[in-house]
Design a protein around this motif. Structure first.
Motif, PDB file in Angstrom:
ATOM      1  N   LYS A 119       9.976  49.774  72.534  1.00  0.00           N
ATOM      2  CA  LYS A 119       9.851  48.896  71.372  1.00  0.00           C
ATOM      3  C   LYS A 119       9.262  47.539  71.792  1.00  0.00           C
ATOM      4  CE  LYS A 119      13.217  48.546  68.342  1.00  0.00           C
ATOM      5  NZ  LYS A 119      12.577  48.882  67.050  1.00  0.00           N
ATOM      6  N   GLU A 120       9.642  47.068  72.971  1.00  0.00           N
ATOM      7  CA  GLU A 120       9.108  45.800  73.463  1.00  0.00           C
ATOM      8  C   GLU A 120       7.618  45.879  73.746  1.00  0.00           C
ATOM      9  OE1 GLU A 120      11.491  44.871  76.830  1.00  0.00           O
ATOM     10  OE2 GLU A 120      13.187  44.118  75.644  1.00  0.00           O
ATOM     11  N   SER A 121       7.109  47.104  73.927  1.00  0.00           N
ATOM     12  CA  SER A 121       5.674  47.299  74.138  1.00  0.00           C
ATOM     13  C   SER A 121       4.951  47.696  72.857  1.00  0.00           C
ATOM     14  CB  SER A 121       5.453  48.371  75.216  1.00  0.00           C
ATOM     15  OG  SER A 121       5.908  47.910  76.472  1.00  0.00           O
ATOM     16  N   GLY A 122       5.638  47.537  71.716  1.00  0.00           N
ATOM     17  CA  GLY A 122       4.982  47.745  70.434  1.00  0.00           C
ATOM     18  C   GLY A 122       5.136  49.115  69.831  1.00  0.00           C
ATOM     19  N   TYR A 123       6.033  49.929  70.378  1.00  0.00           N
ATOM     20  CA  TYR A 123       6.220  51.289  69.870  1.00  0.00           C
ATOM     21  C   TYR A 123       7.255  51.333  68.749  1.00  0.00           C
ATOM     22  CZ  TYR A 123       3.539  53.514  73.627  1.00  0.00           C
ATOM     23  OH  TYR A 123       2.533  53.923  74.467  1.00  0.00           O
ATOM     24  N   ARG A 124       7.049  52.238  67.796  1.00  0.00           N
ATOM     25  CA  ARG A 124       8.104  52.634  66.886  1.00  0.00           C
ATOM     26  C   ARG A 124       8.774  53.854  67.499  1.00  0.00           C
ATOM     27  NH1 ARG A 124       5.608  56.463  63.084  1.00  0.00           N
ATOM     28  NH2 ARG A 124       3.393  56.613  63.596  1.00  0.00           N
ATOM     29  N   THR A 125      10.065  54.046  67.248  1.00  0.00           N
ATOM     30  CA  THR A 125      10.836  55.001  68.047  1.00  0.00           C
ATOM     31  C   THR A 125      11.680  55.910  67.158  1.00  0.00           C
ATOM     32  OG1 THR A 125      12.684  53.461  68.288  1.00  0.00           O
ATOM     33  CG2 THR A 125      10.955  53.359  69.957  1.00  0.00           C
ATOM     34  N   ALA A 126      11.831  57.154  67.589  1.00  0.00           N
ATOM     35  CA  ALA A 126      12.623  58.111  66.813  1.00  0.00           C
ATOM     36  C   ALA A 126      13.246  59.147  67.739  1.00  0.00           C
ATOM     37  CB  ALA A 126      11.765  58.798  65.766  1.00  0.00           C
ATOM     38  N   LEU A 127      14.426  59.602  67.354  1.00  0.00           N
ATOM     39  CA  LEU A 127      15.110  60.714  68.004  1.00  0.00           C
ATOM     40  C   LEU A 127      15.428  61.757  66.957  1.00  0.00           C
ATOM     41  CD1 LEU A 127      16.854  62.298  70.065  1.00  0.00           C
ATOM     42  CD2 LEU A 127      18.704  60.662  69.641  1.00  0.00           C
ATOM     43  N   PHE A 128      14.965  62.977  67.193  1.00  0.00           N
ATOM     44  CA  PHE A 128      15.333  64.115  66.350  1.00  0.00           C
ATOM     45  C   PHE A 128      15.981  65.156  67.241  1.00  0.00           C
ATOM     46  CE2 PHE A 128      11.647  62.189  64.203  1.00  0.00           C
ATOM     47  CZ  PHE A 128      12.274  61.808  63.025  1.00  0.00           C
ATOM     48  N   LEU A 141      26.286  55.262  68.515  1.00  0.00           N
ATOM     49  CA  LEU A 141      25.265  56.208  68.060  1.00  0.00           C
ATOM     50  C   LEU A 141      23.873  55.661  68.358  1.00  0.00           C
ATOM     51  CD1 LEU A 141      26.838  57.467  64.705  1.00  0.00           C
ATOM     52  CD2 LEU A 141      27.022  58.424  67.006  1.00  0.00           C
ATOM     53  N   PRO A 142      22.851  56.521  68.372  1.00  0.00           N
ATOM     54  CA  PRO A 142      21.525  56.130  68.877  1.00  0.00           C
ATOM     55  C   PRO A 142      20.847  54.994  68.128  1.00  0.00           C
ATOM     56  CG  PRO A 142      21.479  58.325  67.889  1.00  0.00           C
ATOM     57  CD  PRO A 142      22.911  57.954  68.043  1.00  0.00           C
ATOM     58  N   CYS A 143      21.178  54.782  66.864  1.00  0.00           N
ATOM     59  CA  CYS A 143      20.549  53.702  66.106  1.00  0.00           C
ATOM     60  C   CYS A 143      20.841  52.335  66.713  1.00  0.00           C
ATOM     61  CB  CYS A 143      21.032  53.721  64.654  1.00  0.00           C
ATOM     62  SG  CYS A 143      20.782  55.287  63.825  1.00  0.00           S
ATOM     63  N   PHE A 144      21.865  52.235  67.538  1.00  0.00           N
ATOM     64  CA  PHE A 144      22.258  50.952  68.109  1.00  0.00           C
ATOM     65  C   PHE A 144      21.744  50.757  69.531  1.00  0.00           C
ATOM     66  CE2 PHE A 144      25.266  52.088  64.808  1.00  0.00           C
ATOM     67  CZ  PHE A 144      25.323  50.923  64.055  1.00  0.00           C
ATOM     68  N   TYR A 145      20.846  51.663  69.958  1.00  0.00           N
ATOM     69  CA  TYR A 145      20.289  51.564  71.306  1.00  0.00           C
ATOM     70  C   TYR A 145      18.763  51.603  71.303  1.00  0.00           C
ATOM     71  CZ  TYR A 145      25.069  52.389  72.892  1.00  0.00           C
ATOM     72  OH  TYR A 145      26.427  52.285  73.111  1.00  0.00           O
ATOM     73  N   PHE A 147      16.628  53.293  68.819  1.00  0.00           N
ATOM     74  CA  PHE A 147      15.947  54.288  67.988  1.00  0.00           C
ATOM     75  C   PHE A 147      15.891  53.796  66.542  1.00  0.00           C
ATOM     76  CE2 PHE A 147      17.207  57.184  71.473  1.00  0.00           C
ATOM     77  CZ  PHE A 147      15.966  57.764  71.715  1.00  0.00           C
ATOM     78  N   ASP A 148      14.683  53.643  66.018  1.00  0.00           N
ATOM     79  CA  ASP A 148      14.513  53.225  64.626  1.00  0.00           C
ATOM     80  C   ASP A 148      14.955  54.315  63.660  1.00  0.00           C
ATOM     81  OD1 ASP A 148      13.276  50.839  65.495  1.00  0.00           O
ATOM     82  OD2 ASP A 148      11.332  51.847  65.620  1.00  0.00           O
ATOM     83  N   THR A 149      14.716  55.563  64.062  1.00  0.00           N
ATOM     84  CA  THR A 149      14.990  56.719  63.204  1.00  0.00           C
ATOM     85  C   THR A 149      15.744  57.762  64.004  1.00  0.00           C
ATOM     86  OG1 THR A 149      12.926  56.323  61.989  1.00  0.00           O
ATOM     87  CG2 THR A 149      13.944  58.499  61.746  1.00  0.00           C
ATOM     88  N   PHE A 150      16.751  58.373  63.373  1.00  0.00           N
ATOM     89  CA  PHE A 150      17.523  59.425  64.039  1.00  0.00           C
ATOM     90  C   PHE A 150      17.952  60.453  63.014  1.00  0.00           C
ATOM     91  CE2 PHE A 150      22.053  60.717  65.045  1.00  0.00           C
ATOM     92  CZ  PHE A 150      21.713  61.744  65.904  1.00  0.00           C
ATOM     93  N   ASN A 175      19.990  58.704  60.441  1.00  0.00           N
ATOM     94  CA  ASN A 175      20.091  57.267  60.682  1.00  0.00           C
ATOM     95  C   ASN A 175      21.548  56.825  60.833  1.00  0.00           C
ATOM     96  OD1 ASN A 175      17.318  57.037  60.668  1.00  0.00           O
ATOM     97  ND2 ASN A 175      17.237  56.604  58.473  1.00  0.00           N
ATOM     98  N   CYS A 176      22.289  57.646  61.593  1.00  0.00           N
ATOM     99  CA  CYS A 176      23.662  57.348  62.006  1.00  0.00           C
ATOM    100  C   CYS A 176      24.668  57.378  60.866  1.00  0.00           C
ATOM    101  CB  CYS A 176      23.718  56.013  62.756  1.00  0.00           C
ATOM    102  SG  CYS A 176      22.772  56.082  64.300  1.00  0.00           S
ATOM    103  N   GLU A 177      24.314  58.030  59.783  1.00  0.00           N
ATOM    104  CA  GLU A 177      25.249  58.287  58.692  1.00  0.00           C
ATOM    105  C   GLU A 177      25.393  59.792  58.535  1.00  0.00           C
ATOM    106  OE1 GLU A 177      27.055  56.160  57.025  1.00  0.00           O
ATOM    107  OE2 GLU A 177      26.168  54.364  57.926  1.00  0.00           O
ATOM    108  N   PRO A 178      26.616  60.300  58.286  1.00  0.00           N
ATOM    109  CA  PRO A 178      26.791  61.740  58.089  1.00  0.00           C
ATOM    110  C   PRO A 178      25.842  62.275  57.027  1.00  0.00           C
ATOM    111  CG  PRO A 178      28.912  60.675  58.247  1.00  0.00           C
ATOM    112  CD  PRO A 178      27.890  59.566  58.185  1.00  0.00           C
ATOM    113  N   PHE A 179      25.329  63.461  57.267  1.00  0.00           N
ATOM    114  CA  PHE A 179      24.236  63.997  56.448  1.00  0.00           C
ATOM    115  C   PHE A 179      24.399  65.514  56.383  1.00  0.00           C
ATOM    116  CE2 PHE A 179      19.530  65.261  56.697  1.00  0.00           C
ATOM    117  CZ  PHE A 179      19.335  65.162  55.334  1.00  0.00           C
ATOM    118  N   HIS A 180      24.186  66.080  55.222  1.00  0.00           N
ATOM    119  CA  HIS A 180      24.282  67.527  55.044  1.00  0.00           C
ATOM    120  C   HIS A 180      22.935  68.067  54.566  1.00  0.00           C
ATOM    121  CE1 HIS A 180      28.712  67.969  55.464  1.00  0.00           C
ATOM    122  NE2 HIS A 180      28.714  66.720  55.022  1.00  0.00           N
TER     123      HIS A 180
END
Length: 452
Positions: A119-128, A141-145, A147-150, A175-180
């Protein structure tokens, strides 16, 4: 130009990474595909019997490593090193073994990981896909380390259809909220990745595509979906579970000729994984993003080739997941970047997953950082083949590799002659064993190793 410095263990010198960055100053998109419990001998790409035409596309487009390692033979440990560039012994909160639901291990807020650097080098970031680096508190959870999107799961494994962790219930997040949502997990991970790749954004992306396949599922034993094969079941800390292999029917039909039903289900899961990787490659190609996307494929550790009905294969390698024999820590690893990395290379120099972060940061640019891993940019761009020693300590087991030699506990092997670790040479080469033992002790001391 900014400089990145990497510290190499156990040798006390600094590696100054600059060559690759000078030659490739434009920043590529980056996709790291992290398979789960995939054996070294499963894929046809590595001589196995499960066709892997799409993973083969990555090998054909770039580099296939024959001697690539992970820092530990289980999920949490391996992922820690991938994302931090450091050995797991540096973990501040117990990430030196596979996290179980009742445990509170997690990344410390001071432990910076791959997406935060990029991110410091200008990247947007995601974990799937899979996290497995702490979930006992929401802020782990990953949103706090970085990752913009999870979208994915936080435990070590889940039911592929119901997305539960045994009787603990749902373990699927957006995005770090429970999801079904409904669907087979491997397919869903790819769906979300392609949706993410469809966004019209100018910034380069970093995508960690952490499939849970082909790790067994963790199903509710009283509510098993169709196309589920039980490996074993039980209760741990009041949580009921069934460890299961699960695959869509069309893939089970594809392997109907396989008489071993456990291998049939597993092969179906691997084949589905390969097809999903093909979907990602096809989308990158049709959307004209493939030319400037660096893709790194790797497994997080070896497969179950000795227990749980031996459903995975580590080929000629001895041992399996959870062990420091080659079958537990040597993994499939491939990397490509169209028109930047030379095609169809086979590299046997030993490297380890702590090297991936330093490599990506050299390519992306950045400030000075210190890691246990080294940059492999000279390897990727044909400018050299840096050498390093590799250290392991897991669950009372010790191992160390230097060149062709490997010490495992009190045994010694020459892996260039004996990759199966069948012939102990400690009696004929006691000086080599002592050198490696001394180097292991030195490295362990530097890492302030706290594993019992």
């Amino acid at each position: 130009m900014k400089r990145i410095v990497f510290f190499i263990f156990p040798v006390t010198l600094l590696y100054i990474a600059s060559t690759g960055a000078r030659q490739h100053s434009d920043k590529p998109n980056v996709i790291v595909i992290y398979a789960d419990d995939l054996g070294y001998g499963d894929l046809s790409t590595y001589g196995g019997d499960i066709p892997s035409p799409n993973i083969q596309r990555i090998a054909d487009a770039g580099i296939q490593f024959t001697d690539f390692y992970v820092s530990g033979p289980v999920c949490t440990v391996s992922r820690y090193s991938l994302l931090t560039g450091n050995y797991p012994q540096r973990s501040l909160h117990g990430l030196t073994s596979a996290l179980m639901p009742e445990q509170t291990g997690h990344l410390d807020k001071s432990e910076k990981i791959m997406p935060a650097y990029l991110k410091e080098s200008g990247y947007r970031t995601a974990l799937f896909g899979k996290w497995h680096l702490g979930n006992s508190e929401p802020e782990y959870l990953p949103c706090f380390y970085g990752f913009d999107t999870f979208v994915g799961h936080t435990h070590g494994c889940i039911d592929y259809y119901d997305h539960v962790y045994g009787t603990l219930g749902n373990d699927w997040y957006r995005n770090c909220e429970p999801f079904h949502e409904t669907g087979y997990a491997t397919d869903l991970i790819t769906n979300h990745a392609i949706e993410y790749l469809s966004a019209d954004e100018e910034a380069p992306f970093f995508l960690l595509l952490a499939y849970n396949a082909p790790h067994y599922g963790k199903s509710n034993p009283s509510d098993l979906p169709e196309n589920t094969l039980v490996l074993d079941q039980g209760i741990r800390k009041e949580v009921g579970y069934a460890n299961t292999l699960q695959a869509p029917q069309e893939y089970l039909d594809r392997f109907s000729h396989v008489t071993d039903i456990y291998r049939r289900y597993y092969a179906a899961m691997v084949s589905n994984l390969d097809d999903n990787i093909g979907r990602v490659l096809d989308f990158l190609e049709t959307s004209r993003q493939l030319d400037n996307t660096l893709i790194w494929f790797i497994s997080d550790n070896g497969g179950y080739s000795e227990t749980l009905f031996k459903h995975a294969s580590n080929g000629v390698l001895t041992g399996q997941k959870g062990q420091l024999a080659e079958g537990g820590i040597r993994v499939p690893a491939l990397v490509c970047w169209k028109n930047r990395i030379k095609r169809k290379q086979l590299i046997s120099q030993p490297y380890v997953n702590t090297d991936i972060l330093p490599t990506l940061l050299e390519i992306a640019g950045g400030d000075e950082f210190v890691f246990d891993g080294i940059s492999l940019a000279p390897v990727l761009f044909g400018n050299g083949a840096p050498q390093q020693d590799i250290f392991w300590h897991f669950n009372g087991q010790k191992a160390f590799r230097r060149g062709d030699w490997k010490m495992r506990d009190d045994r010694l092997y020459n892996l260039s002659l004996d990759p199966s670790e069948q012939t102990d040479l400690s009696g004929t080469h006691p000086d080599v064993l002592e050198d490696l033992r001394s180097a292991w002790n030195e490295t362990s001391g530097r890492l302030k190793d706290t594993i019992p």
